[in-house]
Enzyme design. Structure first.
Site, PDB file in Angstrom:
ATOM      1  CE  LYS A  39      -2.316   1.531   3.700  1.00 37.30           C
ATOM      2  NZ  LYS A  39      -2.071   3.007   3.774  1.00 37.30           N
ATOM      3  CG  ASP A  66      -5.001   4.241   1.362  1.00 37.85           C
ATOM      4  OD1 ASP A  66      -6.172   4.567   1.104  1.00 37.85           O
ATOM      5  OD2 ASP A  66      -4.550   4.181   2.531  1.00 37.85           O
ATOM      6  CE  LYS A  68      -7.922   6.487   3.760  1.00 40.47           C
ATOM      7  NZ  LYS A  68      -6.471   6.174   3.608  1.00 40.47           N
ATOM      8  CG  LEU A  69      -8.811   9.686  -5.828  1.00 38.07           C
ATOM      9  CD1 LEU A  69      -9.026   9.335  -7.289  1.00 38.07           C
ATOM     10  CD2 LEU A  69      -7.715  10.729  -5.676  1.00 38.07           C
ATOM     11  CG  ASP A  71     -12.477  17.641  -5.512  1.00 39.25           C
ATOM     12  OD1 ASP A  71     -13.423  18.390  -5.882  1.00 39.25           O
ATOM     13  OD2 ASP A  71     -11.378  18.072  -5.144  1.00 39.25           O
ATOM     14  CG  ASN A  74     -14.426  17.060 -14.691  1.00 38.38           C
ATOM     15  OD1 ASN A  74     -14.457  16.363 -15.690  1.00 38.38           O
ATOM     16  ND2 ASN A  74     -13.551  18.045 -14.531  1.00 38.38           N
ATOM     17  CB  THR A  75     -12.008  16.972  -9.423  1.00 39.44           C
ATOM     18  OG1 THR A  75     -12.341  18.308  -9.826  1.00 39.44           O
ATOM     19  CG2 THR A  75     -10.623  16.970  -8.796  1.00 39.44           C
ATOM     20  CB  THR A 130      -9.906   1.490  11.256  1.00 36.57           C
ATOM     21  OG1 THR A 130      -8.686   1.999  10.734  1.00 36.57           O
ATOM     22  CG2 THR A 130     -10.505   0.506  10.275  1.00 36.57           C
ATOM     23  N   GLY A 221       0.311  -2.600   8.758  1.00 36.13           N
ATOM     24  CA  GLY A 221       1.433  -1.675   8.672  1.00 36.13           C
ATOM     25  C   GLY A 221       2.409  -1.853   9.803  1.00 36.13           C
ATOM     26  NE  ARG A 222       0.729   2.440  13.017  1.00 30.00           N
ATOM     27  CZ  ARG A 222      -0.159   3.295  13.515  1.00 30.00           C
ATOM     28  NH1 ARG A 222       0.218   4.192  14.405  1.00 30.00           N
ATOM     29  NH2 ARG A 222      -1.419   3.248  13.129  1.00 30.00           N
TER      30      ARG A 222
END
Length: 245
Positions: A39, A66, A68-69, A71, A74-75, A130, A221-222
């Site tokens: 990721k 990742d 996270k769009l 808007d 169109n954008t 989360t 991750g961590r």
């Protein structure tokens, strides 16, 4: 067991929450035998730029971009088209952006992938982060009802918009699976093995619990990248996942 370990590898997404391409590539090379997907989040993408996606894919793994769009349609459509051109295997948007926004992103990546002759990336919608618990959900975000109900509603909306799946906490996985069917992809962050600390995650489960609930992919991750021995930590998680596959 070997087949189960391989199946678990394809479901494990390692979060490269680091600030440079050099750090990301070291981790990718170390962990590619144990994870099929890596990721790239905002920190790494904004610091290292688009080229880091290609560099990671050169290691023979997939990339979950990742960003996270969220808007106007169109954008998001134009941005998703660019990201699909980088070769990302999974791209996400926020379900809170609504049907038109999600459809614009999904259509854009399909068109861009077709034009390039490459497989279209999975388009995934983020539901409720989360790090959000019920108190934050009500008092700070001003949203009524239960988190689980909102996640279910957004998951159904995502499926109806033509996307491939959602990002949701493992605590909502079984609800989503029941509402959206077995082919709907569910990516679950908030994975914390019993031997690790929870950090800023609130709605969490162990890897075995999340797989048992029907998660398609686990984001870790961590507990891996922050370990003194990342490959050993990843192996330990794979073993736990494989036991319930």
């Amino acid at each position: 067991m070997e087949n189960k370990i391989q199946a678990a590898r394809e479901k494990l997404i390692v979060a490269l929450d680091v600030a440079s391409a050099a750090e990301a590539l070291v981790l990718t090379r170390q962990l590619a035998p144990y994870a099929g997907v890596f990721k790239v989040g905002m920190q790494l993408f904004y610091s290292a730029g688009p080229e880091v996606v290609r560099q990671i894919k050169e290691q023979g793994v997939k990339v979950f971009l990742d960003l996270k769009l969220h808007d106007i349609p169109n954008t998001v459509g134009q941005a998703a088209k660019v990201l699909a051109g980088l070769g990302a295997d999974i791209i996400n948007v926020h379900a809170a952006g609504g049907t038109a926004m999600m459809q614009a992103g999904a259509q854009a990546v399909k068109e861009r992938a077709a034009a390039l002759g490459i497989p279209a990336p999975l388009m995934i919608a983020v539901t409720v982060l989360t790090s959000v618990d019920q108190r934050i959900f009500h008092q700070e975000m001003g949203l009524a009802g239960e988190i689980e109900d909102r996640v279910k509603t957004w998951a159904i909306l995502t499926k109806e918009a033509g996307l491939d799946g959602v990002v949701a906490s493992p605590r909502e996985t079984s609800i989503i699976r029941q509402a959206c069917g077995k082919e709907f992809a569910i990516i679950t962050p908030g994975i914390r093995p019993a031997w690790s600390v929870s950090g800023d995650q609130k709605r969490i489960m162990t890897p075995a619990e999340a797989i048992g609930q029907g998660a398609s992919y686990l984001v870790v991750g961590r507990p891996i990248t922050g370990s003194d021995n990342p490959p050993a930590a990843a192996q330990k998680i794979l073993q736990e996942m494989a036991e319930v596959l």
